[in-house]
Scaffold this active site. Structure first.
Site, PDB file in Angstrom:
ATOM      1  N   LYS A 128       0.835  -1.202   0.000  1.00 50.36           N
ATOM      2  CA  LYS A 128       0.000   0.000   0.000  1.00 50.36           C
ATOM      3  C   LYS A 128       0.874   1.258   0.000  1.00 50.36           C
ATOM      4  O   LYS A 128       0.715   2.158  -0.832  1.00 50.36           O
ATOM      5  CB  LYS A 128      -0.914  -0.002   1.231  1.00 50.36           C
ATOM      6  CG  LYS A 128      -1.810   1.195   1.328  1.00 50.36           C
ATOM      7  CD  LYS A 128      -2.412   1.322   2.706  1.00 50.36           C
ATOM      8  CE  LYS A 128      -1.357   1.780   3.703  1.00 50.36           C
ATOM      9  NZ  LYS A 128      -1.915   2.106   5.034  1.00 50.36           N
ATOM     10  N   ASP A 147      -5.957   0.649  -0.042  1.00 53.23           N
ATOM     11  CA  ASP A 147      -6.054   0.702   1.420  1.00 53.23           C
ATOM     12  C   ASP A 147      -7.429   0.148   1.810  1.00 53.23           C
ATOM     13  O   ASP A 147      -8.141  -0.413   0.976  1.00 53.23           O
ATOM     14  CB  ASP A 147      -5.882   2.135   1.921  1.00 53.23           C
ATOM     15  CG  ASP A 147      -7.116   2.964   1.645  1.00 53.23           C
ATOM     16  OD1 ASP A 147      -7.892   2.607   0.730  1.00 53.23           O
ATOM     17  OD2 ASP A 147      -7.345   3.946   2.360  1.00 53.23           O
TER      18      ASP A 147
END
Ligand code: SF4
Length: 243
Positions: A128, A147
């Site tokens: 991420k 996310d």
């Protein structure tokens, strides 16, 4: 995996609808630092499971003292802890920030590396964070940053059927056209913080409702239902946290 349904109209609508909404904290850090890879990297590390306002304030305090890896290394872990408090896991993150700066200087010549493989060698950096750094700091058009918001909303929209953000990232590469990849995080995080919230998504006020099967959404918020708390979507979320 075939392209998911309604991706283009949804993303076009989001491009319009997010105009004027509050930007995610790391986007603001990127803008205010003129896309400085170091501040984007550290800001993203701080933002994990932390409210955006807290991330923004902590980043401002930290970068006022230490805007570069070299300056950060002159601070003790305790000093970094004090500057970033109350971000979640601030003790843990302070150690990661310091160690990251040491590695940047000793291994990468004091600059943030620009490849996924290199970024993943840094403490606390997962896909991420690496994807967001590559998109915001290195203008990569080949990455999707997933996310909790992107994971949750992609599943609610029926674009993917996945259990983890990493699975969602891989599924989205097949389900969406490459031209949207760098924008998906900005669009869905902004929407997730303002409309498609983890609990009580505001479906009654959502511009995407005609394309959205609302998969896993058990209870809706929005018009006339403010203040009630209750069910979550199937994929859940972390409750209004940043990235
Ligand atoms: S209609 Fe509801 S579930 Fe679908 S994107 Fe909008 S807020 Fe989220």
């Amino acid at each position: 995996m075939p392209r998911a349904k309604h991706v283009t109209p949804v993303l076009r609508a989001l491009a319009r609808e997010i105009d004027g909404l509050e930007l995610p904290a790391v986007e603001k850090i990127s803008e205010s630092s003129q896309e400085d890879p170091f501040q984007i990297l550290i800001g993203t590390l701080l933002s994990a499971r932390t409210q955006d306002a807290t991330t923004a304030a902590a980043s401002e305090r930290l970068f006022a003292k230490a805007p570069t890896p070299q300056a950060m290394l002159t601070l003790t872990v305790k000093q970094i802890e004090k500057l970033i408090y109350p971000v979640s896991f601030y003790r843990h993150k302070a150690r990661h920030v310091k160690e990251t700066c040491r590695i940047l200087i000793e291994t990468f010549g004091g600059v943030v590396p620009g490849t996924m493989g290199e970024l993943l060698t840094l403490p606390g950096v997962g896909r991420k964070t690496a994807n967001l750094v590559l998109i915001l700091a290195f203008k990569s058009a080949k990455n999707i940053c997933v996310d909790t918001h992107v994971h949750r909303i992609s599943n609610r929209l029926g674009w993917v059927k996945t259990n983890t953000p990493d699975e969602t990232e891989q599924a989205l590469y097949g389900a969406t056209q490459p031209r949207w990849w760098p924008m998906i995080n900005l669009y869905l995080v902004t929407w997730g913080q303002n409309v498609c919230r983890p609990v009580y998504p505001r479906c009654g006020e959502c511009a995407l409702v005609k394309w959205c099967p609302r998969i896993g959404v058990e209870q809706r918020g929005g018009m006339g239902r403010k203040g009630r708390m209750g069910g979550t979507g199937r994929t859940g979320g972390t409750g209004g946290t940043g990235r």
